[in-house]
Design an enzyme around this catalytic site. Structure first.
Site, mmCIF file in Angstrom:
data_model
loop_
_atom_site.group_PDB
_atom_site.id
_atom_site.type_symbol
_atom_site.label_atom_id
_atom_site.label_comp_id
_atom_site.label_asym_id
_atom_site.label_seq_id
_atom_site.Cartn_x
_atom_site.Cartn_y
_atom_site.Cartn_z
ATOM 1 N N THR A 30 24.563 5.454 26.911
ATOM 2 C CA THR A 30 25.148 6.740 26.997
ATOM 3 C C THR A 30 25.683 7.146 26.019
ATOM 4 O OG1 THR A 30 26.657 6.652 28.530
ATOM 5 C CG2 THR A 30 24.153 6.285 29.939
ATOM 6 N N GLU A 51 6.479 -8.489 -4.278
ATOM 7 C CA GLU A 51 5.154 -7.457 -4.036
ATOM 8 C C GLU A 51 5.285 -6.782 -3.060
ATOM 9 O OE1 GLU A 51 1.608 -5.264 -2.583
ATOM 10 O OE2 GLU A 51 2.543 -7.224 -1.406
ATOM 11 N N ARG A 84 1.664 9.511 1.986
ATOM 12 C CA ARG A 84 0.870 9.334 1.339
ATOM 13 C C ARG A 84 0.395 10.482 0.497
ATOM 14 N NH1 ARG A 84 1.256 3.927 1.548
ATOM 15 N NH2 ARG A 84 1.831 2.903 3.517
ATOM 16 N N HIS A 118 -0.327 -8.170 7.749
ATOM 17 C CA HIS A 118 0.508 -8.034 7.540
ATOM 18 C C HIS A 118 1.252 -8.271 9.200
ATOM 19 C CE1 HIS A 118 2.297 -5.676 3.901
ATOM 20 N NE2 HIS A 118 1.645 -6.317 3.463
ATOM 21 N N ASP A 144 3.931 -13.758 -2.867
ATOM 22 C CA ASP A 144 4.889 -14.183 -1.007
ATOM 23 C C ASP A 144 4.396 -13.038 -0.785
ATOM 24 O OD1 ASP A 144 4.529 -11.720 -2.860
ATOM 25 O OD2 ASP A 144 6.420 -10.397 -1.969
ATOM 26 N N HIS A 161 -0.342 -12.075 -6.341
ATOM 27 C CA HIS A 161 0.811 -12.161 -6.097
ATOM 28 C C HIS A 161 0.671 -13.325 -4.681
ATOM 29 C CE1 HIS A 161 1.191 -10.262 -1.312
ATOM 30 N NE2 HIS A 161 -0.175 -9.392 -2.222
#
Length: 492
Positions: free
Chosen positions: A345, A182, A358, A460, A117, A115
């Site tokens: 508040t 992706e 996962r 990332h 992207d 990918h």
């Protein structure tokens, strides 16, 4: 007879020298063109192909066009395919680039997935360099998408190019599937793969994914990934947000209910408390335990890299097992809660927790959905709250696991040995790469993950990088791998 045997031995020796000489030529070609390859990566990184930002969509379309044009220039048969909805309607998203080189029915056909992207990136997020201006520092190439996944895609392209440049016949037919969504869930890709099953994928023998990384400085072959079930748990109470001074102590607050049920998902020691989850996990075999023992892994460096003083487990095998082949609960955030700087508040009227579990063999996302939903409703009922709870599973991705004894992995070991002169680690990924399971379920083809990214590439994260060494030697690895796959006996 003795003379005949001598002739055969001499011929085999000559052939082995020819084979070695060809690899040497290819490797020298890669070395002599590495500046060109770095510039190609610089050009690709400069395209801000962030698939999460609709305002960057023109850049993403341009990235797909640049990828397709590169493959066309190499003589590939390129078709840009719309991603599809399951019902058969095309999506208004970047097209998937497909290409193929060679159609010799006597050869294996290898399909490369990648990918182009990327995740969002801004200098003010903490980058030391401009994220979309590839910058080399101490042999590392810093830039968003450098490792995930633009350099690996380019390395595969350069591998094919090297064979072409030296007028060497590709040892296998090569196909490419390169997408641009992706990082946001590969919308429409599953349906597109299903639609192309009996056409583009019909003659594919093997699928290779290079969207992952090594565990240490030793090269690795990846044979498994965890799946992921992602949940929203919404608690709704008053008609609108309330002032905590005026109404606090008189209403049952949705946030307190939500925190209360989240606290029942997992214990402080990491034990998942949802009935049935841990019982579904395939037991750790003696063979796996031995494999984990042999893996190169620096426990202290791992702690140091993520900036913690203690981990959940204090030995390598337990840590790797819980990172790769056990489920885990992670709480990611709460929508509707006040999170800006300063004070407010407020009693939020509606809050939504976002958490994931996962998945590993032999868990089933459909079963997990029911287990989690039933469990949270039972816990919530015990609170006797007037507020309303709604539990939704928004992602249900299955885990993927391959057989390391398959010929694809033997070919991978041989290629790594040839290029790096070491045996690779056999590893799994804790993250999720859904396309691997899709390819497996839809096409029925054998799959390998062949990474070239480094263990410290920062995918990332801020300061993502790909080392020049991994990029260039990884290209040689792909060249060698195509050769090794060609040695697999073709079934009739």
């Amino acid at each position: 007879l003795q003379m005949a045997l001598l002739c055969v031995a001499s011929l085999l020796l000559v052939l082995s020298f020819v084979d070695a000489f060809q690899y040497s030529d290819l490797a020298l070609y890669i070395d002599s063109h590495q500046e060109e390859y770095v510039e190609a990566l610089r050009d690709w990184v400069a395209i801000e192909s962030d698939s999460s930002n609709i305002l960057k969509r023109p850049d993403l379309h341009r990235m797909m066009d640049v990828t397709a044009e590169k493959l066309r220039e190499m003589g590939g048969n390129v078709v840009m395919v719309h991603p599809w909805l399951p019902g058969g309607q095309p999506l208004a998203l970047p097209k998937v680039v497909t290409a193929h080189f060679g159609n010799d029915s006597q050869k294996h056909t290898v399909c490369i997935y990648g990918h182009v992207d990327v995740q969002p990136a801004k200098l003010e997020d903490g980058w030391r360099t401009e994220p979309y201006n590839l910058t080399e520092i101490d042999g590392n190439l810093y830039g968003r998408g450098a490792s995930d996944n633009k350099a690996p895609v380019l390395a595969w392209i350069h591998a094919v190019e090297a064979y072409q440049a030296l007028n060497m016949e590709l040892p296998v037919n090569v196909k490419f599937v390169i997408e641009g969504m992706e990082e946001t869930g590969s919308n429409g890709l599953d349906a597109m793969i299903l639609a192309q099953r009996d056409t583009f994928f019909s003659d594919v023998d093997f699928i290779v994914i290079s969207d992952c990384g090594w565990l240490s400085k030793r090269p690795a072959l990846t044979y498994g990934t965890r799946g992921n079930c992602y949940f929203f748990a919404e608690v709704e109470g008053p008609r609108q947000d309330l002032h905590s001074g005026v109404y606090g102590g008189t209403v049952i607050e949705p946030m307190i209910d939500l925190i209360g049920i989240l606290d029942t998902l997992i214990s402080p020691s990491g034990k998942i408390l949802i009935p049935g989850i841990r019982e579904a996990v395939a037991p750790l075999t003696d063979e796996e335990w031995k494999m984990y023992q042999d893996i190169q892994f620096d426990f202290d460096h791992y702690k140091s890299k993520i900036g913690v003083s203690h981990l959940m487990y204090n030995n390598k095998v337990d840590l790797l097992a819980h990172r790769w082949r056990h489920p885990t609960v992670s709480i990611h955030g709460i929508e509707g809660a006040f999170s800006d700087p300063g004070t407010k508040t407020v009693i939020p009227a509606k809050v939504t927790a976002k958490f994931s579990i996962r998945q590993v063999p032999d868990m089933d996302p459909a079963v997990v959905k029911k287990q989690v939903t039933d469990y949270l409703h039972s816990v919530f009922a015990k609170r006797k709250s007037p507020n309303k709870l709604k539990v939704t599973m928004v992602i249900g991705a299955k885990p993927w696991l391959a057989d390391t004894k398959h010929e694809l992995y033997q070919a991978g070991k041989a290629a790594v040995k040839r290029v790096f002169n070491v045996d690779p680690d056999l590893i799994r990924e804790g993250g999720t790469i859904p396309v691997a399971r899709t390819f497996q379920d839809v096409t029925g083809k054998s799959i390998i993950m062949l990474p070239i990214g480094g263990f410290d590439d920062g995918l990332h994260s801020q300061n993502e990088k790909m080392s020049r060494y991994n990029y260039i030697e990884g290209t040689k690895l792909f060249i060698a791998y195509l050769h090794e796959v060609a040695q697999i006996k073709k079934s009739v």
